[in-house]
Design a protein around this motif. Structure first.
Motif, PDB file in Angstrom:
ATOM      1  N   LEU A  88       0.624  -1.357  -0.061  1.00 33.67           N
ATOM      2  CA  LEU A  88       0.003   0.081  -0.097  1.00 33.67           C
ATOM      3  C   LEU A  88       0.963   1.168   0.032  1.00 33.67           C
ATOM      4  CD1 LEU A  88      -2.896   1.082   0.121  1.00 33.67           C
ATOM      5  CD2 LEU A  88      -2.553   0.954   2.677  1.00 33.67           C
ATOM      6  N   LEU A  89       1.889   1.021   0.722  1.00 35.55           N
ATOM      7  CA  LEU A  89       2.784   2.355   0.701  1.00 35.55           C
ATOM      8  C   LEU A  89       3.456   2.539  -0.499  1.00 35.55           C
ATOM      9  CD1 LEU A  89       4.072   1.885   4.404  1.00 35.55           C
ATOM     10  CD2 LEU A  89       2.652   3.887   3.625  1.00 35.55           C
ATOM     11  N   ILE A 109      16.930   7.196  -0.187  1.00 37.45           N
ATOM     12  CA  ILE A 109      16.141   7.381   1.256  1.00 37.45           C
ATOM     13  C   ILE A 109      15.493   6.354   1.807  1.00 37.45           C
ATOM     14  CG2 ILE A 109      14.815   9.191   2.302  1.00 37.45           C
ATOM     15  CD1 ILE A 109      15.280  11.174   0.275  1.00 37.45           C
ATOM     16  N   PHE A 110      14.614   5.841   1.150  1.00 37.32           N
ATOM     17  CA  PHE A 110      13.818   4.797   1.695  1.00 37.32           C
ATOM     18  C   PHE A 110      14.456   3.426   1.892  1.00 37.32           C
ATOM     19  CE2 PHE A 110      10.782   8.133   0.786  1.00 37.32           C
ATOM     20  CZ  PHE A 110       9.893   8.251   2.242  1.00 37.32           C
ATOM     21  N   ILE A 164       7.681   0.646   5.475  1.00 35.24           N
ATOM     22  CA  ILE A 164       7.841   1.971   4.965  1.00 35.24           C
ATOM     23  C   ILE A 164       8.827   2.086   4.022  1.00 35.24           C
ATOM     24  CG2 ILE A 164       8.396   4.450   5.465  1.00 35.24           C
ATOM     25  CD1 ILE A 164       6.803   3.956   8.216  1.00 35.24           C
ATOM     26  N   GLY A 165      10.037   1.612   4.292  1.00 37.59           N
ATOM     27  CA  GLY A 165      11.171   1.599   3.338  1.00 37.59           C
ATOM     28  C   GLY A 165      11.025   0.846   2.229  1.00 37.59           C
ATOM     29  N   SER A 166      10.563  -0.654   2.224  1.00 36.10           N
ATOM     30  CA  SER A 166      10.273  -1.459   1.065  1.00 36.10           C
ATOM     31  C   SER A 166       9.224  -0.871   0.371  1.00 36.10           C
ATOM     32  CB  SER A 166      10.098  -2.949   1.613  1.00 36.10           C
ATOM     33  OG  SER A 166       9.795  -3.725   0.712  1.00 36.10           O
ATOM     34  N   GLY A 167       8.216  -0.324   0.842  1.00 30.69           N
ATOM     35  CA  GLY A 167       7.000   0.048   0.140  1.00 30.69           C
ATOM     36  C   GLY A 167       7.382   1.066  -0.785  1.00 30.69           C
ATOM     37  N   MET A 498       0.651   1.080  -8.309  1.00 28.42           N
ATOM     38  CA  MET A 498      -0.617   0.773  -8.431  1.00 28.42           C
ATOM     39  C   MET A 498      -0.593  -0.543  -8.380  1.00 28.42           C
ATOM     40  SD  MET A 498      -2.959   3.545 -10.320  1.00 28.42           S
ATOM     41  CE  MET A 498      -4.462   2.386 -10.180  1.00 28.42           C
ATOM     42  N   THR A 499       0.215  -1.506  -9.307  1.00 28.53           N
ATOM     43  CA  THR A 499       0.345  -2.862  -9.457  1.00 28.53           C
ATOM     44  C   THR A 499       0.765  -3.434  -8.229  1.00 28.53           C
ATOM     45  OG1 THR A 499       2.899  -2.884  -9.818  1.00 28.53           O
ATOM     46  CG2 THR A 499       1.334  -2.559 -11.687  1.00 28.53           C
ATOM     47  N   TYR A 500       1.506  -2.661  -7.324  1.00 31.88           N
ATOM     48  CA  TYR A 500       1.991  -3.278  -5.800  1.00 31.88           C
ATOM     49  C   TYR A 500       0.914  -3.033  -5.014  1.00 31.88           C
ATOM     50  CZ  TYR A 500       6.841  -3.886  -7.127  1.00 31.88           C
ATOM     51  OH  TYR A 500       7.954  -4.247  -7.975  1.00 31.88           O
ATOM     52  N   CYS A 501      -0.018  -1.924  -5.119  1.00 30.67           N
ATOM     53  CA  CYS A 501      -1.288  -1.653  -4.273  1.00 30.67           C
ATOM     54  C   CYS A 501      -2.186  -2.700  -4.407  1.00 30.67           C
ATOM     55  CB  CYS A 501      -1.805  -0.322  -4.740  1.00 30.67           C
ATOM     56  SG  CYS A 501      -3.231   0.181  -3.628  1.00 30.67           S
TER      57      CYS A 501
END
Length: 547
Positions: A88-89, A109-110, A164-167, A498-501
């Motif tokens: 989602l992230l 950064i992430f 958070i980082g991976s997303g 969006m594909t990951y979402c």
């Protein structure tokens, strides 16, 4: 299909290449920047990043049950919520990249945020003070102390730093690698198609190493060492992607990508009573060939015509320029149309990812209840079952790109052999048989355990992983290629996100299904079919049929 045909027509010499720059902000040089030589650094990060997070995610349910002492259903929900949050992230990562940071800096950064999460997980797994007292959750679960308070807070902080980082990293790895190819160049466009297959090969290789070597390390050397190796893998990936800085062609961020979209809806609503002109050339920003003045990559279409009202110029007798919240260009409107059109494609893959969530949680626990002895002294870790499809895929993906794509291209004329939509559809069809196989084998396993006390071999459940792995090769790659190639200027990272979402919604739906089944089947003497830590109990559910 209209979108697919329109995109192919756009690529026939009409698409204008977006300006790209090198690491110093100077115009990029095609002879020095971009191409596969630059994309290979990003592929390295993709392999190491998926290696790191897959080793954590695929064996996380075992850690949460055995070390944190959560129940099976709560542990399954923790895992699926974690993975769902990662995906989602991805939308946040895509938004920050396209709007403000660019894909390279968002990755960097992430990537370090994700690395800090892996390090904190390793520290918690190593220090007894940060975990509940040891006990056996299978034989003595009632006396086991569940992680609470500070210990639970440390665990969830580490877990969601990783999330958070991976997303935010995931969509930018794909987008930044794909940005290295110029779609307006036919040769580069074909190489872009090969890049998407190469990206999935890197993904499969990372998964394979994670599910064999790293899971074995976690099982035999401890989760603290396993999490530490994940941290080391992530650090290597970040080092690799930084090493390619001099070779990248970078797309500039466009400013807030949501503002132009919002302007279209607001303008169309304010002018909802206007009548679209019979002559489309009267629309703002359209030339005599019905092509937008500010872009050669989109054309005026007849879909969602109510949005065209946002382009109607209002003649009020003055030369006062209308606000961009009242008058939009055809390019803006067409890009919003594309965004609306891809939503059904996005939605149809949600159930597909619910199946993936079941395979990564209950199928691992299912394997724990089976005979995992390969030799007298070697036992197969249940989480390593998921390596089976990736062993197949590291062989099949190069063969697919080397032989099938050129062969199919001769007959279809499509640069990818078959269109991304055809690839997605075939993959979704295959996924059905994965769940049929899972349901039949789970019934056989439970009947054998309850009726005769026999334990089936862990390899009995390999067909469901093999079929789903083949299905994922078609669906996942087709989905990423389809979304990236949509003609939305400056939104490639967000569309890739969006594909990951879709994964996110699938994993959240899996959690919802587990909670729903437990609630419906619970009673005063039974907490629900999926609440038992032992899947072979009489209150257990043939979980696969729930999908």
């Amino acid at each position: 299909m209209e979108m697919e045909a329109r995109r192919q027509n756009n690529n026939k010499g009409t698409e204008v290449e977006e300006s790209t720059v090198d690491w110093k902000g100077r115009p990029s040089n095609p002879n020095k920047h971009g191409g596969m030589k630059a994309a290979v650094f990003v592929l390295g990060l993709q392999a190491f990043e998926i290696m790191a997070i897959a080793a954590v995610g695929n064996n996380l349910i075992t850690y949460v049950i055995n070390e944190m002492h959560f129940s099976l259903s709560n542990s399954a929900n923790i895992v699926t919520n974690f993975i769902g949050t990662v995906f989602l992230l991805a939308l946040l990562g895509g938004y920050l990249s396209d709007s403000f940071l660019g894909s390279f800096w968002t990755m960097l950064i992430f990537g370090f945020v994700e690395l800090s999460g892996f390090i904190l997980l390793s520290v918690q797994a190593h220090l007894p003070q940060l975990k509940p007292p040891k006990c056996n959750m299978v034989t003595d679960s009632e006396n086991c102390e569940e992680a609470k308070g500070f210990k639970a807070s440390i665990f969830f902080l580490a877990l969601y730093l990783v999330a958070i980082g991976s997303g935010c990293v995931k969509p930018n790895m794909i987008a930044h690698g794909a940005d290295q190819f110029d779609q307006s160049n036919p040769k580069q466009s074909k190489k872009l198609s090969s890049y998407f297959n190469a990206a999935y090969f890197a993904f499969s290789t990372g998964e394979l190493v994670a599910l064999t070597v790293l899971v074995w390390v976690q099982t035999h050397s401890g989760m603290d060492v396993g999490f530490g190796v994940s941290a080391a893998a992530m650090a290597l990936g970040l080092f690799g992607v930084v090493s390619g800085t001099l070779y990248y062609r970078n797309k500039r961020p466009q400013g807030s990508i949501f503002t132009p979209i919002a302007q279209v809806f607001v303008a169309a609503m304010l002018k909802r009573k206007q009548i679209c002109p019979s002559n489309p050339q009267m629309l703002h920003g359209l030339n005599q060939n019905n092509v937008p003045n500010d872009s050669g990559s989109v054309f005026l279409t007849q879909r969602f015509r109510f949005l065209d009202k946002a382009c109607i110029k209002v003649e009020d007798g003055t030369n006062k320029k209308e606000s961009p919240w009242r008058l939009c260009t055809v390019t803006q409107v067409e890009q919003v149309k594309v965004l609306i059109s891809v939503v059904p494609i996005f939605a149809c893959t949600i159930i597909f990812n619910t199946i993936l969530a079941q395979l990564q949680t209950f199928s691992v626990q299912q394997g724990s209840a089976m005979n995992n002895k390969l030799t007298k002294n070697f036992h197969v870790p249940p989480a390593s079952l998921q390596s089976i499809p990736y062993i197949m895929l590291v062989i099949l993906v190069p063969l697919y790109d080397k032989f099938f794509v050129p062969f199919a291209r001769k007959y279809t004329g499509h640069e990818s052999g078959i269109s991304p939509l055809q690839r997605i559809g075939f993959g979704l069809f295959l996924a059905t048989f994965s769940m049929i196989s899972a349901a039949l084998m789970e019934k056989k396993r439970r009947d054998s355990a309850l009726d005769s006390g026999k334990t089936l071999s862990i390899f009995s459940i390999t067909p469901q992983f093999l079929i789903f792995g083949l299905s994922e090769m078609f669906t996942a790659v087709g989905l990423i290629e389809f979304f990236y190639k949509q003609s939305l200027k400056g939104m490639q990272a967000f569309l890739t996100a969006m594909t990951y979402c879709s994964y996110s919604f699938g994993f959240y739906l899996s959690s919802l299904l587990v909670s729903f089944v437990n609630k419906v089947t619970s009673s005063s003497s039974n907490r629900g079919w999926l609440s038992e830590n032992d899947l072979s109990t009489k209150t257990g559910l043939i979980f696969s049929t729930g999908c």
